[in-house]
Write an enzyme that holds these catalytic residues in place. Structure first.
Site, PDB file in Angstrom:
ATOM      1  CD  GLU A 116      -3.053  -1.098   2.185  1.00 22.78           C
ATOM      2  OE1 GLU A 116      -2.980  -0.232   3.089  1.00 22.78           O
ATOM      3  OE2 GLU A 116      -4.024  -1.867   2.065  1.00 22.78           O
ATOM      4  CD  GLU A 263      -3.314  -6.947   3.665  1.00 22.88           C
ATOM      5  OE1 GLU A 263      -4.156  -6.275   4.300  1.00 22.88           O
ATOM      6  OE2 GLU A 263      -2.106  -6.695   3.660  1.00 22.88           O
TER       7      GLU A 263
END
Length: 500
Positions: A116, A263
């Site tokens: 991220e 995820e």
């Protein structure tokens, strides 16, 4: 309108469905408070988990995974990203040390470069694509580029105006990164890594997004969200977010890059402000997610196209700071006992084994030999365990060492006490495992339905106050998902009201 609809319908089948989807799991970075790597691998095998994602490239973990066939995705941590993105030599050294040193014995199939980065480490964004290219060059030089794909995981918050999905686009301030990144993924046959958390979308909606919509529960047709541009029906948040990513890529003229969800999950416990972080909801979400993925359902935009997904995460993390939910995303406690039993009838073999009644107590790796001997003496004495099988000439005498004998005695006591909490500790030198330690003619209590006889006793094995806990990977927060989900929330609300 007809031409717009035709355009979107033509775009639906661009991504090919040339392989089945898989379900994998994420494993945290701090392995010090987790079971040993060999015990982690034993759990993966017992649960038929064939894909695992590491948040680093831990050497002991990679060695334990050798010769198992389990497909492994390793990661370049964010704190190493700058060095790799600025130096081809640094990237080559990283690949040599963390990949080449372990293949082919360890089946490494992916490298996640950073995590991220655009939202959590924006200062490193300018060198992100360089880091991917340098890693790729090192793989090409070693003839590993076909086996191992390189990408970088993104938060879904980089997607703006995410509902209806057909209107979604990436935050345009990131175009200087996203366009070359997507070109790289396309040219190397890699995939877009995306973290998808319907839990956070639901929590941020303040009740506007129905819980059933977030949990994959069946919805009546009048409650399904409909994309007015494509007339595609969305029955869950997960599919809507994945399709938003596909449409966002299409807006930049990339239509043949697959999405892999790196995820996704649901916490099983929360504090007073997290009333929907419950065992039942976590079980419902993950059970439905696994079934949805393994059925190769695809998404409304790409039906039948697999959306392989890694569940966050394998173990609970008791020591993680923050909200109660931060510690409770795991499918298993650190001792290998499931947090809940997934409802996976008809969903295949992965994660389908109920290990609640398939657990054994064994000597902990690296335990002090003197403490093991003292615990063995206690179990065969005051603990009233039948240790006759450990005598010379008996089935469990060999191997004749304190580790093997302590393992038998610990397990016999644990089974005799009906696996009660606290009966597999022995002052910290024992641990629960799902791997049957029986060998040859030495059959351990608890195998094949055989349990030691429970005696009328209230004594428990010596225990310590310490508790096992999983290590932490990147922290989550309620507002770490998608700050732009209000557009999706309002659209869902308007469409829901329209059908009332």
């Amino acid at each position: 309108m007809a031409l717009i609809l035709l355009f979107f319908l033509l775009a639906i089948s661009v991504v090919s469905a040339d392989q089945d989807a898989f379900i994998g799991v994420n494993l945290g970075t701090d392995l010090s408070d987790m079971p040993s790597p060999t015990q982690v691998v034993a759990l993966l095998k017992a649960q038929n988990i064939r894909h695992i994602r590491l948040y680093d490239a831990d050497r002991a973990m990679l060695l334990a995974l050798a010769n198992t066939g389990i497909q492994v995705s390793v990661s370049v941590p964010n704190d190493q990203l700058l060095g790799i993105g600025q130096s081809n030599a640094t990237a080559a050294n990283w690949v040599a040390r963390n990949v080449i040193a372990h293949v082919p014995a360890t089946n490494i199939t992916g490298i996640a470069v950073g995590s991220e980065v655009l939202t959590s480490l924006p200062n490193a964004a300018p060198i992100l694509v360089s880091a991917l290219k340098f890693i790729q060059s090192a793989l090409v030089a070693s003839n590993l580029d076909r086996q191992i794909k390189v990408s970088t995981p993104h938060s879904s918050s980089i997607i703006l105006d995410s509902f209806p999905p057909s209107q979604a686009f990436f935050n345009r301030s990131w175009d200087p990164v996203m366009v070359p990144l997507l070109k790289f993924l396309q040219s190397t046959g890699s995939y877009l890594m995306l973290n998808v958390y319907p839990y956070y979308d639901y929590m941020q909606s303040n009740g506007v997004i129905p819980l059933d919509y977030a949990l994959f529960r069946p919805l009546p047709p009048t409650k399904e969200a409909v994309d007015a541009n494509t007339l595609l029906h969305y029955t869950n948040v997960f599919d809507a977010v994945v399709d938003a990513a596909y449409f966002a890529m299409s807006a930049l003229n990339f239509t043949n890059i697959r999405v892999v969800v790196t995820e996704s999950g649901w916490p099983s416990k929360g504090d007073a402000s997290e009333r929907d972080a419950t065992l039942d909801n976590a079980n419902t979400y993950n059970s439905n997610l696994i079934r949805h993925v393994l059925n190769n359902t695809g998404t409304p935009k790409h039906p039948g196209v697999p959306v392989s997904t890694y569940i966050y995460e394998l173990y609970n993390e008791d020591l993680r700071p923050g909200l109660v939910s931060e510690k409770n995303w795991g499918l298993f406690y650190p001792n290998g006992v499931p947090v809940y039993i997934l409802h996976l009838t008809g969903a295949g073999a992965v994660l389908a084994n109920d290990t609640t009644n398939q657990t054994f107590c064994v000597a902990r790796d690296g335990a002090d030999r003197k403490l093991l001997q003292a615990a063995l003496d206690w179990a065969c004495g005051p603990g009233k365990v039948d240790c006759s099988s450990l005598l010379q000439g008996q089935p469990c005498y060999q191997p004749d060492n304190v580790i093997a004998h302590a393992t038998y005695a610990f397990n016999a006591y644990y089974q005799k006490m009906a696996k009660s909490p606290g009966t597999c500790d022995f002052k910290g030198v024992a641990i629960i495992t799902t791997t049957n330690p029986s060998h040859g003619t030495c059959i351990f209590p608890g195998s094949n339905g055989y349990n030691g006889t429970l005696v009328n006793s209230t004594s428990l094995a010596p225990s310590s106050n310490s508790s096992d806990s999983a290590g932490g990977c990147r922290p989550k927060s309620l507002y770490g998902s998608n700050p732009y989900t209000m557009s999706m929330i309002l659209s869902v609300l308007l469409m829901t009201l329209a059908f009332l």
